[in-house]
Design a protein around this motif. Sequence first.
Motif, PDB file in Angstrom:
ATOM      1  N   ARG A  28       0.819  -1.206   0.000  1.00 26.03           N
ATOM      2  CA  ARG A  28       0.000   0.000   0.000  1.00 26.03           C
ATOM      3  C   ARG A  28       0.857   1.263   0.000  1.00 26.03           C
ATOM      4  NH1 ARG A  28      -5.045   0.843   4.148  1.00 26.03           N
ATOM      5  NH2 ARG A  28      -5.398  -1.378   3.843  1.00 26.03           N
ATOM      6  N   TYR A  35      -3.335   0.068   9.106  1.00 23.66           N
ATOM      7  CA  TYR A  35      -2.360  -0.570   8.229  1.00 23.66           C
ATOM      8  C   TYR A  35      -0.951  -0.058   8.528  1.00 23.66           C
ATOM      9  CZ  TYR A  35      -0.283  -2.548   4.057  1.00 23.66           C
ATOM     10  OH  TYR A  35       0.503  -3.279   3.208  1.00 23.66           O
ATOM     11  N   ARG A  36      -0.862   1.272   8.675  1.00 23.92           N
ATOM     12  CA  ARG A  36       0.441   1.886   8.904  1.00 23.92           C
ATOM     13  C   ARG A  36       1.019   1.464  10.260  1.00 23.92           C
ATOM     14  NH1 ARG A  36       2.142   6.265  10.946  1.00 23.92           N
ATOM     15  NH2 ARG A  36       0.068   6.903  11.607  1.00 23.92           N
ATOM     16  N   ASP A  40      -8.149   0.095   7.645  1.00 23.81           N
ATOM     17  CA  ASP A  40      -8.000   1.502   7.299  1.00 23.81           C
ATOM     18  C   ASP A  40      -6.517   1.887   7.310  1.00 23.81           C
ATOM     19  OD1 ASP A  40      -7.190   2.390   9.925  1.00 23.81           O
ATOM     20  OD2 ASP A  40      -9.290   2.150  10.528  1.00 23.81           O
ATOM     21  N   ASP A  41      -6.199   3.029   6.693  1.00 26.34           N
ATOM     22  CA  ASP A  41      -4.801   3.407   6.511  1.00 26.34           C
ATOM     23  C   ASP A  41      -4.034   3.470   7.826  1.00 26.34           C
ATOM     24  OD1 ASP A  41      -4.957   3.475   3.822  1.00 26.34           O
ATOM     25  OD2 ASP A  41      -5.072   5.664   3.621  1.00 26.34           O
TER      26      ASP A  41
END
Lengths: 328, 319
Positions: free
Chosen positions: B58, B86-87, B82-83
């Motif tokens: 991503r 994920y991060r 969600d970002d």
Amino acid sequence: MTDKQRDVLLSIQDLHVWFELRRFGFGHAGYVKAVDGVTFDLHFGETIAIVGESGCGKSSLMKTILGLNKPTKGKVIFENLDVGALSGEALRQYRAHIGYVQQDPFGALAPFMNVQQILEEPLLINGVKDAAERERRVRKVMEEVKLTPVDDFLHKFPHMLSGGQQQRVVIARAIILEPKLVVADEPVSMLDASVRVEILKLLRGLQEKYHMAVIYITHDLSTVRYFSERVFVMYAGNVVEKAPVNSIVHNPKHPYTAALMDATSDPDANNALTMRELPPGEPPSLVNPPPGCRFHPRCPKRIENLCEVEEPYDLQADDHLVSCWLYK
Amino acid sequence: MSKDTLLRVEDLVLHFKTQKGSVRAVDGVFFDLAHKEAVVILGESGCGKSSLAKAILRLLPRNIDKYSGKIYLEGDETMAMDDENYRQNVRWVRMSLVPQAAMNSLNPVLKVGDQVAEPMIIHHGVKKEEALIQAAKMFQHVGVPVDFLDRYAFELSGGMRQRVAIAMSLVTAPALVILDEPTSALDVLTQANIFNVLKRLKQELEVSFVLITHDIATSSELADRVAVMYAGQILEVSDAHRFFNEPLHPYSRMLMASVPRLRANTEPEFITGQPPSLLDPPKGCRFADRCPKRFAKCAEEPPVVNVDGIQVKCWLYTS
Ligand SMILES: Nc1ncnc2c1ncn2[C@@H]1O[C@H](COP(=O)(O)OP(=O)(O)OP(=O)(O)O)[C@@H](O)[C@H]1O
Ligand SMILES: Nc1ncnc2c1ncn2[C@@H]1O[C@H](COP(=O)(O)OP(=O)(O)O)[C@@H](O)[C@H]1O
Ligand code: SF4
Ligand code: SF4
Ligand SMILES: [Mg+2]
Ligand SMILES: [Mg+2]
């Protein structure tokens, strides 16, 4: 034809190419001995490969052959010309006899010139004044390197071409003056497997057709057998082994050549099951190379009290010339 | 999905928006990978390999036209996260990347030790001293002398810089590392050394690898599985032994035949023509215009056929 029956095109005699090293505030700080005593003859129409790791002096040797570097000591003789002594117009004329194919095709091509302009340039520089004649020769060379249909490619700029097509343009430019010698410095290392083979075969076909001599520089031993008659292996500024290609791939004699072969993979799933045996360390500094044999700090066959003291010289072993004390 | 599956990628799509239209760089990619295994993604320049790495991690540019599909990491569907999640929990922590040309992208003004320690500080929130201890351990694993921690990138050889880049990808102890062309710019001996390092890491750290490369011969140094990519798609997924003995897909076979061999006397043969444009790839089989086995059916998109566990996208294998 044996080597002896062929005439010598290029003769490299005890060539040394040293670059002065300067440190800011200290002035002279030694020399980078990029080429340090190289001798060989290349015959008309002959293909040789120069193999060695990055930094061993391959490109410096080539640039000296092309007249871009001056020899520090020793000579480059092309036919009867002493290349190191040439300058100005004489040097320019000499270069017209040599085609040069470099590693990075994109970097080799001016981005603002189209294929036609790129290929016309050597003709213009060498006094082909008739535009129709230039176009005829540009079209012919494009057919030769299979940039076809020619009309599709004439007006394209380098960024519109694939890496393989760019390298074809570089090759076309290198051969358009029908040189007696082509120097190809890692010509395919930036290309994909299939394109690599295509370009190497193209070069080989042209070499045979025009009976050009070719010096093929690479670090990849797996391509040399399809592409050269003799192989010279370079290590730290020296040529350490010279042999016919089949003989070297079946029976490498110098421990460094053997190490290069051991490190070369063929596609085989069993490769993943074992570690490769490799010499420890990295190539030495060319400012202060190790005494004796330059490979001795990494050599598994080192002979104590000899290899680290005395520098080996070319020794005959079967049809190889090997610079290694094992063959004394 | 078997318990042992570490990563499963299903129908992954990443298209880029450009002035000329949509570039279908990743166009329905699938493969899976077990724990402690290495899968090789093999393909020619421009076929979408680096884009695939970006899609899995991503790491997306702005000009996305389409991004879809499913990615399961140890059963967790990461595309659904969600970002922020994920991060914090996936990228670097469970999966990391050694980008293409990483060894030339190290920061020139930071000591390499500090650079290797940095992901630990950012992602695991540890103190610098502790992160440096971890970095030193990683240096040992990849075979860089520990006193190199204090050096700068320009003081290191290419091989050493590439080892540093690998150490950086491993310092957070991810289960999976994606390596994008890790040895393409290196000499044979340095390449072979890096592969020795990767083989050792696979055993010592029990890490899995996705190895992206166009170099068929060296890819066999690490491969347990092979996925062949062409024009944005996967054409064959096989185990390494069967693949390197005799692959099934016509493209794979021709790729194999193009490899110059040091230890055999076969003349390498090249594949004529070029891959299609990813702006407007053919409707049917994307390899069709270069395929000597092409027949009428090939004008339609071939299905993925399972042949004794090997997946092949080719009409020849439909019965
Ligand atoms: N951000 C972007 N916007 C538009 N097109 C892109 C973008 N990134 C990549 N592409 C295009 O997508 C295609 C695949 O590129 P990608 O970098 O994934 O190829 P690759 O297989 O990694 O190639 P290489 O072997 O040369 O590294 C190419 O046509 C490329 O030009
Ligand atoms: N113009 C130059 N000035 C100083 N050093 C140079 C110059 N050209 C090459 N060198 C040095 O000479 C050595 C051999 O380089 P090169 O001939 O390019 O090797 P290769 O082509 O085998 O990789 C290297 O240490 C390189 O940095
Ligand atoms: S001369 Fe000695 S150190 Fe050098 S390659 Fe031969 S055996 Fe090894
Ligand atoms: S589907 Fe047809 S064209 Fe495509 S690889 Fe198979 S046989 Fe060749
Ligand atoms: Mg060079
Ligand atoms: Mg890439």
